[in-house]
Motif scaffolding. Sequence first.
Motif, PDB file in Angstrom:
ATOM      1  N   ASN A  28       0.875  -1.171   0.000  1.00  0.00           N
ATOM      2  CA  ASN A  28       0.000   0.000   0.000  1.00  0.00           C
ATOM      3  C   ASN A  28       0.915   1.223   0.000  1.00  0.00           C
ATOM      4  O   ASN A  28       1.257   1.758   1.053  1.00  0.00           O
ATOM      5  N   ILE A  29       1.339   1.640  -1.195  1.00  0.00           N
ATOM      6  CA  ILE A  29       2.344   2.712  -1.289  1.00  0.00           C
ATOM      7  C   ILE A  29       1.801   3.820  -2.180  1.00  0.00           C
ATOM      8  O   ILE A  29       0.918   4.564  -1.789  1.00  0.00           O
ATOM      9  N   ASN A  30       2.333   3.956  -3.369  1.00  0.00           N
ATOM     10  CA  ASN A  30       1.790   4.913  -4.328  1.00  0.00           C
ATOM     11  C   ASN A  30       2.129   4.440  -5.744  1.00  0.00           C
ATOM     12  O   ASN A  30       2.956   3.552  -5.944  1.00  0.00           O
ATOM     13  N   PHE A  31       1.471   5.051  -6.687  1.00  0.00           N
ATOM     14  CA  PHE A  31       1.551   4.639  -8.095  1.00  0.00           C
ATOM     15  C   PHE A  31       2.999   4.575  -8.591  1.00  0.00           C
ATOM     16  O   PHE A  31       3.426   3.585  -9.191  1.00  0.00           O
ATOM     17  N   ASN A  74       8.815  -0.759  -8.969  1.00  0.00           N
ATOM     18  CA  ASN A  74       9.162  -2.026  -8.322  1.00  0.00           C
ATOM     19  C   ASN A  74       8.401  -3.234  -8.864  1.00  0.00           C
ATOM     20  O   ASN A  74       8.504  -4.320  -8.297  1.00  0.00           O
ATOM     21  N   ALA A  75       7.667  -3.050  -9.944  1.00  0.00           N
ATOM     22  CA  ALA A  75       6.863  -4.163 -10.477  1.00  0.00           C
ATOM     23  C   ALA A  75       7.717  -5.395 -10.771  1.00  0.00           C
ATOM     24  O   ALA A  75       7.365  -6.522 -10.401  1.00  0.00           O
ATOM     25  N   LYS A  84      -7.962   6.767 -12.003  1.00  0.00           N
ATOM     26  CA  LYS A  84      -7.523   7.163 -13.346  1.00  0.00           C
ATOM     27  C   LYS A  84      -6.303   6.370 -13.819  1.00  0.00           C
ATOM     28  O   LYS A  84      -6.014   6.323 -15.022  1.00  0.00           O
ATOM     29  N   ASP A  85      -5.582   5.739 -12.895  1.00  0.00           N
ATOM     30  CA  ASP A  85      -4.368   4.998 -13.251  1.00  0.00           C
ATOM     31  C   ASP A  85      -4.609   3.493 -13.380  1.00  0.00           C
ATOM     32  O   ASP A  85      -3.647   2.719 -13.484  1.00  0.00           O
ATOM     33  N   GLU A  86      -5.867   3.085 -13.380  1.00  0.00           N
ATOM     34  CA  GLU A  86      -6.195   1.652 -13.423  1.00  0.00           C
ATOM     35  C   GLU A  86      -5.527   0.941 -14.595  1.00  0.00           C
ATOM     36  O   GLU A  86      -4.849  -0.085 -14.420  1.00  0.00           O
ATOM     37  N   GLY A  87      -5.715   1.466 -15.806  1.00  0.00           N
ATOM     38  CA  GLY A  87      -5.179   0.794 -16.987  1.00  0.00           C
ATOM     39  C   GLY A  87      -3.672   0.679 -16.968  1.00  0.00           C
ATOM     40  O   GLY A  87      -3.114  -0.383 -17.285  1.00  0.00           O
ATOM     41  N   ALA A  88      -2.998   1.741 -16.563  1.00  0.00           N
ATOM     42  CA  ALA A  88      -1.531   1.752 -16.567  1.00  0.00           C
ATOM     43  C   ALA A  88      -0.965   0.752 -15.572  1.00  0.00           C
ATOM     44  O   ALA A  88      -0.024   0.014 -15.882  1.00  0.00           O
ATOM     45  N   ILE A  89      -1.535   0.707 -14.376  1.00  0.00           N
ATOM     46  CA  ILE A  89      -0.972  -0.181 -13.343  1.00  0.00           C
ATOM     47  C   ILE A  89      -1.228  -1.644 -13.684  1.00  0.00           C
ATOM     48  O   ILE A  89      -0.352  -2.501 -13.524  1.00  0.00           O
TER      49      ILE A  89
END
Length: 271
Positions: free
Chosen positions: A207-210, A216-217, A238-243
Amino acid sequence: MTTYVKAEIVTTSAEQSEILMSELSDNQFYAFEQEENSLLAYIKQIDFNEEKLKTLLPETATYTYSVIEDRNWNEEWESQLQPVFIHNFVGIRASFHEPLKHVAHEIIITPKMSFGTGHHATTFLMIELMANIDFKNKRVLDFGTGTGILSILSEKLGAASVTAIDCDEWSINNTRENIEANQCEYIFPEKSNNITGITFMDIILANINFTVLLENAENLSTLLRSPSILAISGILSKDEGAIISVFVKNGFVKKQMLQKEGWLALLFEKQ
């Protein structure tokens, strides 16, 4: 005594507050309170740069800031903090609250500046995801532990060991206090800026940030044998697709997604 800066930023919508929290958390602000027309953001005074803050805010945004000490922060929390309930699964309270009833797991969190009292949507969502994970006899990494709340719940759910890392000394000290308050025995806090050198895990909670998640993926994937579990939050809708795209490319399969107040939490399986 460590001192902190509290910046009060006037906002026009809840969505604007969420976006600002994401941007500020990437720039050493790490505790937030949302009010009806403002966002309160906290940072160590030694890390505060007003000119930098101005560059992160919309041109028309107005703000004020003040310097506070540890004692003032704790008094503020104690006057405002209320227990949090994640359905009947988890109840989170401070030591000065009465014991909670009708929850499967009770967690005591000392109200200090470390992120993670259950009040923020991302912590709430992570705990919801954890209800669907089998922790029994598993090795767990809590990446960006904050108060240690997710580590404590992991042990209560049967984890064999939990490595709780955070880059901030304050968070590690607070985690140790909360480990003791909850009588946990198998959580091992470590101050670290990265996850290099950590051995294989069965479950990772982050639980960090985008930005940190993206960076670190690959490392997170390397730490997990198949099959294993990764739960992440700190991501705006808004960042759903990117992550999702980045983690799928690194060998993960999306199993569940939860949303609350413009934030996402995602559960992946490493296959």
